[in-house]
Write a protein that holds these residues in place. Sequence first.
Motif, PDB file in Angstrom:
ATOM      1  N   THR A  45     -21.588 -18.755 -22.416  1.00 53.92           N
ATOM      2  CA  THR A  45     -20.499 -17.834 -22.759  1.00 53.92           C
ATOM      3  C   THR A  45     -19.195 -18.269 -22.116  1.00 53.92           C
ATOM      4  O   THR A  45     -18.123 -18.223 -22.734  1.00 53.92           O
ATOM      5  CB  THR A  45     -20.852 -16.403 -22.323  1.00 53.92           C
ATOM      6  N   GLY A  46     -19.276 -18.708 -20.856  1.00 60.06           N
ATOM      7  CA  GLY A  46     -18.070 -19.185 -20.175  1.00 60.06           C
ATOM      8  C   GLY A  46     -17.487 -20.423 -20.827  1.00 60.06           C
ATOM      9  O   GLY A  46     -16.262 -20.546 -20.979  1.00 60.06           O
ATOM     10  N   ALA A  47     -18.357 -21.332 -21.238  1.00 60.84           N
ATOM     11  CA  ALA A  47     -17.904 -22.551 -21.907  1.00 60.84           C
ATOM     12  C   ALA A  47     -17.265 -22.222 -23.255  1.00 60.84           C
ATOM     13  O   ALA A  47     -16.213 -22.784 -23.616  1.00 60.84           O
ATOM     14  CB  ALA A  47     -19.081 -23.509 -22.097  1.00 60.84           C
ATOM     15  N   GLN A  48     -17.881 -21.316 -23.986  1.00 63.21           N
ATOM     16  CA  GLN A  48     -17.350 -20.930 -25.300  1.00 63.21           C
ATOM     17  C   GLN A  48     -16.011 -20.213 -25.166  1.00 63.21           C
ATOM     18  O   GLN A  48     -15.104 -20.413 -25.977  1.00 63.21           O
ATOM     19  CB  GLN A  48     -18.356 -20.034 -26.022  1.00 63.21           C
ATOM     20  N   ARG A  49     -15.887 -19.387 -24.139  1.00 62.49           N
ATOM     21  CA  ARG A  49     -14.614 -18.677 -23.926  1.00 62.49           C
ATOM     22  C   ARG A  49     -13.505 -19.686 -23.634  1.00 62.49           C
ATOM     23  O   ARG A  49     -12.378 -19.560 -24.144  1.00 62.49           O
ATOM     24  CB  ARG A  49     -14.763 -17.679 -22.778  1.00 62.49           C
ATOM     25  N   GLN A 254     -21.240 -14.178 -11.683  1.00 62.17           N
ATOM     26  CA  GLN A 254     -20.209 -14.731 -12.552  1.00 62.17           C
ATOM     27  C   GLN A 254     -20.411 -16.221 -12.852  1.00 62.17           C
ATOM     28  O   GLN A 254     -19.537 -17.057 -12.582  1.00 62.17           O
ATOM     29  CB  GLN A 254     -18.839 -14.479 -11.930  1.00 62.17           C
ATOM     30  N   VAL A 255     -21.561 -16.535 -13.423  1.00 61.43           N
ATOM     31  CA  VAL A 255     -21.837 -17.920 -13.826  1.00 61.43           C
ATOM     32  C   VAL A 255     -20.859 -18.348 -14.918  1.00 61.43           C
ATOM     33  O   VAL A 255     -20.388 -19.488 -14.941  1.00 61.43           O
ATOM     34  CB  VAL A 255     -23.292 -18.053 -14.318  1.00 61.43           C
ATOM     35  N   ASP A 256     -20.547 -17.428 -15.819  1.00 59.61           N
ATOM     36  CA  ASP A 256     -19.610 -17.741 -16.900  1.00 59.61           C
ATOM     37  C   ASP A 256     -18.244 -18.151 -16.343  1.00 59.61           C
ATOM     38  O   ASP A 256     -17.638 -19.122 -16.799  1.00 59.61           O
ATOM     39  CB  ASP A 256     -19.473 -16.561 -17.866  1.00 59.61           C
ATOM     40  N   LYS A 257     -17.791 -17.442 -15.329  1.00 57.33           N
ATOM     41  CA  LYS A 257     -16.493 -17.750 -14.735  1.00 57.33           C
ATOM     42  C   LYS A 257     -16.539 -19.086 -13.992  1.00 57.33           C
ATOM     43  O   LYS A 257     -15.553 -19.834 -13.989  1.00 57.33           O
ATOM     44  CB  LYS A 257     -16.069 -16.633 -13.788  1.00 57.33           C
ATOM     45  N   ALA A 258     -17.672 -19.388 -13.349  1.00 57.04           N
ATOM     46  CA  ALA A 258     -17.801 -20.662 -12.637  1.00 57.04           C
ATOM     47  C   ALA A 258     -17.655 -21.832 -13.603  1.00 57.04           C
ATOM     48  O   ALA A 258     -16.980 -22.830 -13.300  1.00 57.04           O
ATOM     49  CB  ALA A 258     -19.142 -20.728 -11.918  1.00 57.04           C
ATOM     50  N   VAL A 259     -18.287 -21.712 -14.774  1.00 54.58           N
ATOM     51  CA  VAL A 259     -18.192 -22.780 -15.785  1.00 54.58           C
ATOM     52  C   VAL A 259     -16.779 -22.846 -16.354  1.00 54.58           C
ATOM     53  O   VAL A 259     -16.179 -23.928 -16.469  1.00 54.58           O
ATOM     54  CB  VAL A 259     -19.222 -22.549 -16.903  1.00 54.58           C
ATOM     55  N   TYR A 260     -16.233 -21.696 -16.694  1.00 54.14           N
ATOM     56  CA  TYR A 260     -14.872 -21.644 -17.231  1.00 54.14           C
ATOM     57  C   TYR A 260     -13.883 -22.281 -16.244  1.00 54.14           C
ATOM     58  O   TYR A 260     -13.047 -23.108 -16.626  1.00 54.14           O
ATOM     59  CB  TYR A 260     -14.474 -20.192 -17.502  1.00 54.14           C
ATOM     60  N   ASP A 261     -13.975 -21.889 -14.977  1.00 53.04           N
ATOM     61  CA  ASP A 261     -13.040 -22.400 -13.969  1.00 53.04           C
ATOM     62  C   ASP A 261     -13.185 -23.905 -13.764  1.00 53.04           C
ATOM     63  O   ASP A 261     -12.189 -24.605 -13.536  1.00 53.04           O
ATOM     64  CB  ASP A 261     -13.255 -21.673 -12.641  1.00 53.04           C
TER      65      ASP A 261
END
Length: 333
Positions: A45-49, A254-261
């Motif tokens: 989800t983080g990568a897709q965002r 917040q795994v999604d945020k870790a990937v996004y960041d």
Amino acid sequence: MTFMQKLLGAAAGAALLAGAAQAEPGLIIDLGGKFDKSFNESAYTGAQRWKEETGNDYMETELQSEAQREQTMRRMAERGANPVVVLGFANASTLEKVAPDYPDTNFVIVDMVVDQPNVQSVVFSEHEGSYLVGVMAAKASETGTVSFVGGMDVPLIRKFACGYAQGAKDTNPDINVVANMTGTTPTAWNDPVKGGELTRAQISQGSDVVYAAAGGTGVGVLQTAADEGILAIGVDSNQNYLHPGSILTSMTKQVDKAVYDAFQSAAEGNFQTGLQVKDLASEGVGYAMDEHNADLVTEEMQQAVDEAAEKIKSGEIAVHDYTSDDSCPALSF
């Protein structure tokens, strides 16, 4: 050097810089499935965002077996992905071996520490978030017994269980906490049938609130809890929506945020290697409230959890971290 040689050299240099600037990040999804509705799905989800918000693309691979770990990492690096994000503690030993062979590629590992100059290690204070949902479980329980279903029996998952048990017992010293692990191999992350069986066994022991930290196996735990009329607690992602009115809350990470960041910092040219700890104070972990569980959580319950959160942040409450000494004062396995 002739003018033409200088011009060609400059053009080649510009092309190299452009190539570096255009490097796509990569994501390697761990075993258990991309759509496990938990850890892996949060990363995806983080990568897709990031992709949707920036218009940039990324490379993605989903592991199907343990044997693919090293080959997949090497292939992703050789395709030019930078940074390469790998998920889960099980990738640590492989990344220790692979990272030195690709010094110009940055790697990110989520949930484990790899001490290499080109690796960013992102770890979470899962014991702190688990303490909070343990407080809520103890407040919600009518039988005086709550339970925990873990995936693979590893120190990281014991870290969840111990924090949960401590939160429950600090809230009600007389409470009984039952804990079971699904297995000792990676298949334990994707066995919803076994998750359901363990949940039914725990219900027979009196549990009326069950917390799952088991990847795809947790889907079976949550389903069984809903079918049997007890409360459940989700993990990693906000899973409240899966069974509205049955899932008390979810311990969010917040795994999604870790990937996004990781993707975004690389795109902006300020990616940093080294250790990053995402704790309660930095909102790396927490608990989920939304329209799906609002009717289950009383004002008194939420106040108790929020007070515990503030005490953890201030240091008044010290939540024991199983991985610090392989011990669990609040729970026997």
